[in-house]
Design a protein around this motif. Structure first.
Motif, PDB file in Angstrom:
ATOM      1  N   ILE A  46      12.973   8.172  -8.668  1.00 23.07           N
ATOM      2  CA  ILE A  46      11.527   7.988  -8.904  1.00 23.07           C
ATOM      3  C   ILE A  46      10.720   8.420  -7.678  1.00 23.07           C
ATOM      4  CG2 ILE A  46       9.781   6.120  -9.010  1.00 23.07           C
ATOM      5  CD1 ILE A  46      11.232   5.019 -11.370  1.00 23.07           C
ATOM      6  N   ASN A  47       9.621   9.153  -7.950  1.00 22.33           N
ATOM      7  CA  ASN A  47       8.647   9.535  -6.923  1.00 22.33           C
ATOM      8  C   ASN A  47       7.304   8.953  -7.333  1.00 22.33           C
ATOM      9  OD1 ASN A  47      10.284  11.527  -5.361  1.00 22.33           O
ATOM     10  ND2 ASN A  47      10.335  12.511  -7.365  1.00 22.33           N
ATOM     11  N   VAL A  48       6.638   8.291  -6.388  1.00 29.15           N
ATOM     12  CA  VAL A  48       5.294   7.789  -6.689  1.00 29.15           C
ATOM     13  C   VAL A  48       4.521   7.623  -5.381  1.00 29.15           C
ATOM     14  CG1 VAL A  48       5.955   5.329  -6.729  1.00 29.15           C
ATOM     15  CG2 VAL A  48       4.024   6.083  -8.084  1.00 29.15           C
ATOM     16  N   CYS A  49       3.210   7.837  -5.464  1.00 32.58           N
ATOM     17  CA  CYS A  49       2.340   7.718  -4.297  1.00 32.58           C
ATOM     18  C   CYS A  49       1.232   6.724  -4.598  1.00 32.58           C
ATOM     19  CB  CYS A  49       1.659   9.053  -4.015  1.00 32.58           C
ATOM     20  SG  CYS A  49       2.552  10.023  -2.863  1.00 32.58           S
ATOM     21  N   VAL A  50       0.842   5.963  -3.592  1.00 32.51           N
ATOM     22  CA  VAL A  50      -0.277   5.041  -3.764  1.00 32.51           C
ATOM     23  C   VAL A  50      -1.297   5.357  -2.673  1.00 32.51           C
ATOM     24  CG1 VAL A  50      -0.971   2.630  -3.946  1.00 32.51           C
ATOM     25  CG2 VAL A  50       1.346   3.291  -4.590  1.00 32.51           C
ATOM     26  N   ARG A  51      -2.510   5.702  -3.111  1.00 31.32           N
ATOM     27  CA  ARG A  51      -3.563   6.083  -2.158  1.00 31.32           C
ATOM     28  C   ARG A  51      -4.457   4.878  -1.859  1.00 31.32           C
ATOM     29  NH1 ARG A  51      -7.169   9.274  -4.777  1.00 31.32           N
ATOM     30  NH2 ARG A  51      -6.340   8.983  -6.873  1.00 31.32           N
ATOM     31  N   PRO A  52      -5.033   4.818  -0.643  1.00 30.10           N
ATOM     32  CA  PRO A  52      -5.960   3.722  -0.326  1.00 30.10           C
ATOM     33  C   PRO A  52      -7.123   3.726  -1.316  1.00 30.10           C
ATOM     34  CG  PRO A  52      -5.552   5.094   1.625  1.00 30.10           C
ATOM     35  CD  PRO A  52      -4.894   5.770   0.468  1.00 30.10           C
ATOM     36  N   GLY A  53      -7.467   2.565  -1.824  1.00 30.53           N
ATOM     37  CA  GLY A  53      -8.623   2.455  -2.707  1.00 30.53           C
ATOM     38  C   GLY A  53      -8.396   2.950  -4.120  1.00 30.53           C
ATOM     39  N   ALA A  54      -7.152   3.286  -4.463  1.00 28.16           N
ATOM     40  CA  ALA A  54      -6.874   3.826  -5.800  1.00 28.16           C
ATOM     41  C   ALA A  54      -5.865   2.940  -6.527  1.00 28.16           C
ATOM     42  CB  ALA A  54      -6.336   5.251  -5.693  1.00 28.16           C
ATOM     43  N   VAL A  55      -5.966   2.939  -7.857  1.00 20.74           N
ATOM     44  CA  VAL A  55      -5.005   2.221  -8.694  1.00 20.74           C
ATOM     45  C   VAL A  55      -4.053   3.240  -9.313  1.00 20.74           C
ATOM     46  CG1 VAL A  55      -4.677   0.762 -10.740  1.00 20.74           C
ATOM     47  CG2 VAL A  55      -6.681   0.409  -9.268  1.00 20.74           C
ATOM     48  N   SER A  56      -2.759   3.109  -8.998  1.00 23.04           N
ATOM     49  CA  SER A  56      -1.727   3.909  -9.663  1.00 23.04           C
ATOM     50  C   SER A  56      -1.068   3.026 -10.698  1.00 23.04           C
ATOM     51  CB  SER A  56      -0.658   4.366  -8.668  1.00 23.04           C
ATOM     52  OG  SER A  56      -1.186   5.301  -7.778  1.00 23.04           O
ATOM     53  N   LEU A  57      -1.071   3.477 -11.929  1.00 30.47           N
ATOM     54  CA  LEU A  57      -0.521   2.696 -13.031  1.00 30.47           C
ATOM     55  C   LEU A  57       0.868   3.214 -13.369  1.00 30.47           C
ATOM     56  CD1 LEU A  57      -0.937   0.694 -15.415  1.00 30.47           C
ATOM     57  CD2 LEU A  57      -1.981   2.603 -16.666  1.00 30.47           C
ATOM     58  N   MET A  58       1.824   2.285 -13.522  1.00 25.91           N
ATOM     59  CA  MET A  58       3.170   2.685 -13.940  1.00 25.91           C
ATOM     60  C   MET A  58       3.422   2.152 -15.346  1.00 25.91           C
ATOM     61  SD  MET A  58       6.831   2.035 -12.065  1.00 25.91           S
ATOM     62  CE  MET A  58       6.587   3.155 -10.722  1.00 25.91           C
TER      63      MET A  58
END
Ligand code: ATP
Length: 234
Positions: A20-32
């Motif tokens: 699995i590859n995933v990135c989380v940016r400041p101030g952003a919502v990443s949904l899985m």
């Protein structure tokens, strides 16, 4: 800021997460998103230091997290809000919040408590009452507040709307958006795909431990396989 690359996680001979590859940016919502058993919870637990990965990299800014214990992941700025909220029912609301601040400098705890009471006034009203008497939605606020006590840069949220009445689900997701808008990066697993995509910036879909879609929330909303699997035919 939080980057997960080629993560593999196994339970004995069962491989739950395969690259699995995933990135989380400041101030952003990443949904899985993903079906039951796809490996979403396992991914969050591996990032949080609760289950060591077989291989792969987890980096927060320039720090490697993949071999860190859970408390040292928290001190790196990454905190998990677990599935089912896990508040300690017999303890008071404030005692639960203080548990979340155990890694924070002692002189900042009172200030953080006041900040959380400003964000969630109902927790201030109930501060001396047992957490077990809070409603489900209030317990989710407490779980968010407890995680915020560690002053995180990234929050991992495992199904925050689980078991809540439909009217409360939107409130919880609005709180998730507000947490991200304060500058925190959020990686959220959620079954309520349609409502969650409304507050998300990015989305990944996981199937059998692999990422099968990665893009913006906007792209996910119009991607045929996401629509078919999670959004119905509307
Ligand atoms: P759910 O929505 O049901 O929580 P999920 O996408 O979060 O699903 P995981 O809980 O991460 O999926 O599970 C991924 C795979 O790992 C599944 O095949 C599951 O059976 C297996 N698994 C999870 N926890 C364990 C465990 N403690 N021991 C053995 N296998 C496990």
């Amino acid at each position: 800021m939080l980057r997960v690359s080629d993560l593999h996680v196994s339970y004995g001979r069962v491989t739950a997460v395969r690259g699995i590859n995933v990135c989380v940016r400041p101030g952003a919502v990443s949904l899985m998103l993903g079906a039951n058993g796809a490996g979403k919870t396992t991914t969050l637990r591996a990032i949080a230091g609760l289950h060591p990965p077989e291989s792969g990299e987890i980096t927060m800014e320039d720090q490697h997290l993949e071999r860190r214990s859970a408390d040292r992941v928290v001190t790196a700025g990454v905190v998990l809000v677990p599935e089912g909220r896990r508040v300690f029912g017999p303890l008071t609301v404030e005692e639960n919040l203080r548990l979340g601040g155990y890694t924070a400098p002692r002189d900042s705890v009172a200030r953080e408590l006041e900040r959380i009471y400003e964000i969630f006034p109902i927790l201030a009203e109930r501060r001396h009452g047992p957490a077990g008497l809070l409603s489900g939605g209030e317990q989710q606020m407490l779980a968010f507040g407890r995680a915020l006590m560690s002053q995180p840069k990234v929050m991992l949220m495992d199904e925050p709307s689980m078991g809540l009445a439909p009217a409360i689900v939107d409130k919880v997701l609005t709180q998730v958006r507000a947490i991200a808008d304060s500058g925190i990066g959020v990686l959220m697993v959620e079954q309520n795909a349609k409502a969650a995509l409304e507050v998300a910036d990015d989305a990944v879909v996981v199937a059998r431990g692999e990422v099968v879609f990665s893009g913006t929330a906007e792209e996910a909303r119009s991607h045929s396989s996401v629509v078919l699997a999670f959004l119905g035919e509307t």
